[in-house]
Design a protein around this motif. Structure first.
Motif, PDB file in Angstrom:
ATOM      1  N   UNK A 265       0.792  -1.217   0.000  1.00 31.35           N
ATOM      2  CA  UNK A 265       0.000   0.000   0.000  1.00 31.35           C
ATOM      3  C   UNK A 265       0.826   1.269   0.000  1.00 31.35           C
ATOM      4  N   UNK A 266       0.122   2.359   0.204  1.00 32.07           N
ATOM      5  CA  UNK A 266       0.714   3.695   0.259  1.00 32.07           C
ATOM      6  C   UNK A 266       0.579   4.191   1.693  1.00 32.07           C
TER       7      UNK A 266
ATOM      8  N   UNK B 162      -2.876   8.147  -0.446  1.00 28.72           N
ATOM      9  CA  UNK B 162      -2.241   7.805   0.826  1.00 28.72           C
ATOM     10  C   UNK B 162      -3.265   7.113   1.721  1.00 28.72           C
ATOM     11  N   UNK B 163      -2.821   6.065   2.363  1.00 24.61           N
ATOM     12  CA  UNK B 163      -3.690   5.312   3.262  1.00 24.61           C
ATOM     13  C   UNK B 163      -4.382   4.129   2.622  1.00 24.61           C
ATOM     14  N   UNK B 164      -4.191   3.908   1.323  1.00 21.05           N
ATOM     15  CA  UNK B 164      -4.765   2.731   0.672  1.00 21.05           C
ATOM     16  C   UNK B 164      -3.826   1.550   0.870  1.00 21.05           C
ATOM     17  N   UNK B 165      -4.369   0.473   1.407  1.00 19.38           N
ATOM     18  CA  UNK B 165      -3.569  -0.732   1.625  1.00 19.38           C
ATOM     19  C   UNK B 165      -4.368  -1.937   1.130  1.00 19.38           C
TER      20      UNK B 165
ATOM     21  N   UNK C 287      -9.168  -4.324  -0.137  1.00 22.13           N
ATOM     22  CA  UNK C 287      -8.498  -3.032  -0.071  1.00 22.13           C
ATOM     23  C   UNK C 287      -9.149  -2.214   1.030  1.00 22.13           C
ATOM     24  N   UNK C 288      -8.314  -1.623   1.875  1.00 17.51           N
ATOM     25  CA  UNK C 288      -8.809  -0.769   2.956  1.00 17.51           C
ATOM     26  C   UNK C 288      -8.271   0.633   2.728  1.00 17.51           C
TER      27      UNK C 288
ATOM     28  N   UNK D  43      -2.532  -1.055   9.574  1.00 22.58           N
ATOM     29  CA  UNK D  43      -2.338  -2.160   8.633  1.00 22.58           C
ATOM     30  C   UNK D  43      -1.900  -3.426   9.352  1.00 22.58           C
ATOM     31  N   UNK D  44      -1.012  -3.285  10.317  1.00 23.45           N
ATOM     32  CA  UNK D  44      -0.574  -4.447  11.098  1.00 23.45           C
ATOM     33  C   UNK D  44      -1.763  -5.045  11.846  1.00 23.45           C
TER      34      UNK D  44
END
Length: 155
Positions: free
Chosen positions: A96-97, A108-111, A125-126, A140-141
């Motif tokens: 992601x970013x 930014x914030x797309x994972x 995708x979140x 993300x973790x």
């Protein structure tokens, strides 16, 4: 959550692996912070570059060209590659970013996440939003561990 995940893996008799890009090994670190995790955690790959994704995890160049590194198809190939290379029943991937930055098409914030199990591979995708690099990585973790726990509990 890491302790619960490790217990669920032990109960199911499975081992796991990680394939991380934007989290830079933080998922594996969260797992291996728990004493005794070596009976469940087989290993992990930090594949920050596209070359590492291809060389270490078997991500196809065609997939990267068509979708970019931050995509569910790449996340699925990363997770599958980690499971295959480590001979793990469960694997998770993150790409992601985290920020700062991003673009109109990949903010930014797309994972993108994927989890593979003997039952198949799922991805999602979140959009965490522009929370800042540290917060996006931390969330993300947490999300990756949740996905792994859910997968382990449903085996």
């Amino acid at each position: 959550m890491a302790q619960a995940l490790l217990a669920a893996c032990r109960a199911a008799g499975v081992c796991l692996a990680t394939a991380e890009s934007c989290t830079g090994g933080l998922v594996a670190a969260a797992l291996t912070d728990v004493a005794g995790s070596s009976d469940v955690v087989l290993g992990g790959v930090v594949s920050y570059s596209n070359a590492a994704k291809m060389d270490l995890l078997g991500v196809h160049s065609d997939t990267l060209d068509a979708h970019g590194a931050v995509s569910e198809p790449v996340a699925r190939q990363m997770a599958t590659g980690a499971a295959t290379r480590f001979h793990a029943e469960i694997a998770v991937s993150t790409t992601g970013i985290a920020g700062p930055g991003g673009s109109e098409h990949k903010p930014e914030g797309r994972v993108c996440f994927a989890v593979t199990t003997p039952k198949g591979t799922q991805s999602q995708t979140v959009e965490f939003g522009a929370l800042g690099r540290e917060a996006v990585r931390a969330r993300s973790v947490e999300h990756a561990l949740t996905l792994l726990l859910t997968a382990a509990e449903t085996l």
